[in-house]
Design a protein around this motif. Structure first.
Motif, PDB file in Angstrom:
ATOM      1  N   THR A   1       0.802  -1.191  -0.145  1.00 44.99           N
ATOM      2  CA  THR A   1      -0.032  -0.093  -0.010  1.00 44.99           C
ATOM      3  C   THR A   1       0.823   1.253  -0.062  1.00 44.99           C
ATOM      4  N   ARG A   2       0.346   2.461  -0.284  1.00 45.15           N
ATOM      5  CA  ARG A   2       0.857   3.605  -0.325  1.00 45.15           C
ATOM      6  C   ARG A   2       0.131   4.659   0.612  1.00 45.15           C
ATOM      7  N   ASP A   3       0.801   5.354   1.508  1.00 46.88           N
ATOM      8  CA  ASP A   3       0.372   6.405   2.362  1.00 46.88           C
ATOM      9  C   ASP A   3      -0.208   7.417   1.439  1.00 46.88           C
ATOM     10  N   ARG A   4      -1.634   7.602   1.603  1.00 48.25           N
ATOM     11  CA  ARG A   4      -2.365   8.704   1.101  1.00 48.25           C
ATOM     12  C   ARG A   4      -1.882  10.201   1.118  1.00 48.25           C
ATOM     13  N   GLU A   5      -1.009  10.197   2.263  1.00 51.02           N
ATOM     14  CA  GLU A   5      -0.372  11.709   2.408  1.00 51.02           C
ATOM     15  C   GLU A   5       0.648  11.829   2.221  1.00 51.02           C
ATOM     16  N   ASN A   6       1.516  10.717   1.676  1.00 54.86           N
ATOM     17  CA  ASN A   6       2.926  11.072   1.324  1.00 54.86           C
ATOM     18  C   ASN A   6       3.482   9.930   0.292  1.00 54.86           C
ATOM     19  N   GLU A   7       3.461  10.199  -0.867  1.00 51.25           N
ATOM     20  CA  GLU A   7       3.814   9.351  -1.920  1.00 51.25           C
ATOM     21  C   GLU A   7       5.108   8.642  -1.776  1.00 51.25           C
ATOM     22  N   ARG A   8       6.213   9.237  -0.759  1.00 50.57           N
ATOM     23  CA  ARG A   8       6.958   8.469  -0.889  1.00 50.57           C
ATOM     24  C   ARG A   8       7.218   7.334   0.251  1.00 50.57           C
TER      25      ARG A   8
ATOM     26  N   ILE B   1     -10.074   4.639  26.088  1.00 59.49           N
ATOM     27  CA  ILE B   1      -8.594   4.556  25.316  1.00 59.49           C
ATOM     28  C   ILE B   1      -7.979   6.085  25.349  1.00 59.49           C
ATOM     29  N   ALA B   2      -6.585   6.033  25.289  1.00 54.55           N
ATOM     30  CA  ALA B   2      -5.592   7.284  25.386  1.00 54.55           C
ATOM     31  C   ALA B   2      -5.617   7.856  23.968  1.00 54.55           C
ATOM     32  N   GLN B   3      -5.580   7.179  23.023  1.00 53.82           N
ATOM     33  CA  GLN B   3      -5.495   7.737  21.813  1.00 53.82           C
ATOM     34  C   GLN B   3      -5.830   6.574  20.679  1.00 53.82           C
ATOM     35  N   MET B   4      -6.427   7.280  19.543  1.00 52.84           N
ATOM     36  CA  MET B   4      -6.456   6.482  18.541  1.00 52.84           C
ATOM     37  C   MET B   4      -6.263   7.052  17.042  1.00 52.84           C
ATOM     38  N   ALA B   5      -5.213   6.493  16.366  1.00 55.53           N
ATOM     39  CA  ALA B   5      -4.837   7.250  14.963  1.00 55.53           C
ATOM     40  C   ALA B   5      -5.220   6.416  13.579  1.00 55.53           C
ATOM     41  N   VAL B   6      -5.819   6.926  12.697  1.00 54.48           N
ATOM     42  CA  VAL B   6      -6.244   6.081  11.560  1.00 54.48           C
ATOM     43  C   VAL B   6      -5.675   6.914  10.487  1.00 54.48           C
ATOM     44  N   ARG B   7      -4.980   5.878   9.922  1.00 59.61           N
ATOM     45  CA  ARG B   7      -4.349   6.347   8.445  1.00 59.61           C
ATOM     46  C   ARG B   7      -4.940   5.293   7.251  1.00 59.61           C
TER      47      ARG B   7
END
Lengths: 95, 95
Positions: free
Chosen positions: A42-49, B83-89
């Protein structure tokens, strides 16, 4: 217990396409490795690198055999001077 | 293009088991959601408070329907103060 791997690979700025193709090439043979339950690039949607290889292995033994395979070693060697960094995190698969 | 999701959830120190069970409970109905291609709960091997839900959806529409589902909303509400935190990428699936 199955093992989850999230490998984050950051390409050098001028090597994005090369790194993408090299990572794509390793997916088919890796999916054929014994004990491979999931293997997707997969590729990060916020950073093409930034590429993320998301993997699931039946157990440690299956993962170790993959890391010793020709296709994995070939990929690692090919990427050596073309990536800025690579971070590999291991997870226990709970479901 | 399919969509990858990596959701990292850190439990409050005294809520680890509760958070784990709540996340486990949402996996079966989520796997039945239309367009769900992969949905697995994992735990960071170096930090028992950190859970990672690894997901793959056929497209944005399938993901949005999941986020609007009763089982997802129920889980989000249940976890709110635990929960202390949640990050979704989000990731583009390339293979």
């Amino acid at each position: 217990m199955a093992l989850g791997i999230i490998a984050t690979i950051e390409a050098q700025p001028d090597q994005i396409e090369f790194v993408e193709q090299t990572l794509k090439d390793v997916v088919p043979p890796s999916r054929q490795d014994e004990g491979c339950e999931y293997y997707t690039l997969t590729r990060d949607r916020e950073n093409e690198r930034v590429f993320v290889m998301v993997e699931q292995w039946r157990d440690r033994e299956a993962l170790d055999a993959h890391l010793a395979s020709e296709h994995y070693k070939q990929m690692a060697m090919t990427l050596e001077n073309r990536i800025a960094q690579m971070a590999v995190r291991e997870y226990d698969v709970l479901t």
